[in-house]
Every structure is written in structure tokens, then in C-alpha cells.
Motif scaffolding. Structure first.
Motif, PDB file in Angstrom:
ATOM      1  N   LYS A   1       0.840  -1.197   0.000  1.00 54.48           N
ATOM      2  CA  LYS A   1       0.000   0.000   0.000  1.00 54.48           C
ATOM      3  C   LYS A   1       0.887   1.264   0.000  1.00 54.48           C
ATOM      4  O   LYS A   1       0.646   2.198  -0.743  1.00 54.48           O
ATOM      5  CB  LYS A   1      -0.929  -0.003   1.213  1.00 54.48           C
ATOM      6  N   ILE A   2       1.917   1.253   0.842  1.00 52.33           N
ATOM      7  CA  ILE A   2       2.845   2.400   0.903  1.00 52.33           C
ATOM      8  C   ILE A   2       3.522   2.583  -0.440  1.00 52.33           C
ATOM      9  O   ILE A   2       3.670   3.699  -0.951  1.00 52.33           O
ATOM     10  CB  ILE A   2       3.865   2.215   2.053  1.00 52.33           C
ATOM     11  N   ALA A   3       3.968   1.491  -1.062  1.00 52.89           N
ATOM     12  CA  ALA A   3       4.641   1.566  -2.361  1.00 52.89           C
ATOM     13  C   ALA A   3       3.693   2.151  -3.403  1.00 52.89           C
ATOM     14  O   ALA A   3       4.101   2.962  -4.248  1.00 52.89           O
ATOM     15  CB  ALA A   3       5.110   0.190  -2.782  1.00 52.89           C
ATOM     16  N   GLU A   4       2.419   1.749  -3.358  1.00 50.71           N
ATOM     17  CA  GLU A   4       1.440   2.269  -4.322  1.00 50.71           C
ATOM     18  C   GLU A   4       1.211   3.755  -4.087  1.00 50.71           C
ATOM     19  O   GLU A   4       1.105   4.538  -5.029  1.00 50.71           O
ATOM     20  CB  GLU A   4       0.137   1.472  -4.200  1.00 50.71           C
ATOM     21  N   ASP A   5       1.151   4.161  -2.815  1.00 48.03           N
ATOM     22  CA  ASP A   5       0.976   5.591  -2.481  1.00 48.03           C
ATOM     23  C   ASP A   5       2.158   6.415  -2.993  1.00 48.03           C
ATOM     24  O   ASP A   5       1.972   7.533  -3.485  1.00 48.03           O
ATOM     25  CB  ASP A   5       0.818   5.786  -0.974  1.00 48.03           C
ATOM     26  N   ILE A   6       3.344   5.858  -2.869  1.00 43.67           N
ATOM     27  CA  ILE A   6       4.551   6.576  -3.332  1.00 43.67           C
ATOM     28  C   ILE A   6       4.517   6.738  -4.842  1.00 43.67           C
ATOM     29  O   ILE A   6       4.850   7.771  -5.376  1.00 43.67           O
ATOM     30  CB  ILE A   6       5.823   5.841  -2.867  1.00 43.67           C
ATOM     31  N   ARG A   7       4.082   5.683  -5.557  1.00 44.02           N
ATOM     32  CA  ARG A   7       3.985   5.772  -7.023  1.00 44.02           C
ATOM     33  C   ARG A   7       3.014   6.840  -7.424  1.00 44.02           C
ATOM     34  O   ARG A   7       3.172   7.580  -8.336  1.00 44.02           O
ATOM     35  CB  ARG A   7       3.532   4.428  -7.593  1.00 44.02           C
TER      36      ARG A   7
END
Length: 151
Positions: free
Chosen positions: A145-151
Motif C-alpha cells: 500500500k505504501i509503495a502504491e501511495d509513493i507511485r
């Protein structure tokens, strides 16, 4: 002041430096940096250290040119490790947890910490046999989820 004025006016004398007695040796070339294994450990260490970083002392391992970096004399008992056949060496090197241990013709050892392959890839010498192994990074749901938010 007079010399500066002569230079500024383009009238300074130009005396070519004689070639006799010149001590400059041209920039070391890679083809001249191959390791000769028929010498004592101290000479091997000095050769590797003297060519570190440019152009890099090299040898052939499994038909591939491998450049050695970061050597030190290794004054201890022969460590446990996986044998690595090195072209021209009187005995195989040992890939240990601290690096690659190679032997001089006097039986003494040199520890090499880093290896660079022909393609430019550099690895710690201790990882020689695991260099091709890759592990996939697995993220937890929260990390995804964090990785998707960063993208």
C-alpha cells in the motif's frame, strides 16, 4: 615580474625538456596489469594494491577476465572456504566469508575483498559463488500500500 612580462609579450624563451633522464612512465595499461602467480604473497599483494583502482590487476577465472581490488596480506591459518580455480595459480584460491584468499609461491596468503567482471559488475569476493543468485523482494500488504501511495 620580468618573466611574466616576457610570457605576456610572447617573447619568453622555450627550451624543450631533454628526454634523457626523464622518469615519467606512461599511464599503466590494462593489458600490462595481468597477475603473474609465480611470486611470493607480498609481491602479489603489492601488484594488486599498486594497480588498485586503475587499471586494476586481473587474472582469468573460468575463462573470464576478473579484476582484483582491495588486497591485504593474510597472516593466519588457512581458512575454510570454497575452492576457486585461477588460471596460472599453483593452487586454487578460497572463497571465504571475508573474501577471496589467494596463495603466493611461498605458501603465504593474500586476501582480496572485491572482484570486478568484464561486464563492469563489481561484487564482494566473498559472494563469488552466490553472485548469480537473486532473491525476490516480497512486500507485506502494508508495504504494498505504501509503495502504491509513493507511485
Amino acid at each position: 615580474v620580468e618573466a611574466v612580462h616576457l610570457i605576456a609579450d610572447g617573447k619568453a624563451p622555450r627550451i624543450p625538456q631533454p628526454k634523457e633522464g626523464a622518469t615519467y612512465e606512461g599511464i599503466q595499461k590494462k593489458e600490462n596489469a595481468e597477475i603473474c602467480w609465480d611470486q611470493p604473497a607480498a609481491a602479489l599483494h603489492n601488484w594488486i594494491r599498486g594497480h588498485d583502482k586503475v587499471p586494476g590487476a586481473w587474472t582469468t577465472i573460468d575463462g573470464q577476465v576478473v579484476t582484483f581490488y582491495g588486497s591485504s596480506l593474510f597472516d593466519a591459518s588457512v581458512p575454510a572456504g570454497q575452492e576457486l580455480t585461477i588460471k596460472g595459480a599453483s593452487r586454487p584460491g578460497l572463497v571465504t566469508k571475508t573474501g577471496l584468499v589467494v596463495f603466493g609461491n611461498d605458501g603465504k596468503m593474500v586476501l582480496v575483498r572485491n572482484l570486478q567482471f568484464e561486464d563492469g559488475k563489481m561484487i564482494p569476493a566473498s559472494k563469488y559463488f552466490s553472485a548469480d543468485e537473486t532473491t525476490a523482494l516480497e512486500l507485506t500488504e502494508e508495504e504494498k500500500k505504501i509503495a502504491e501511495d509513493i507511485r
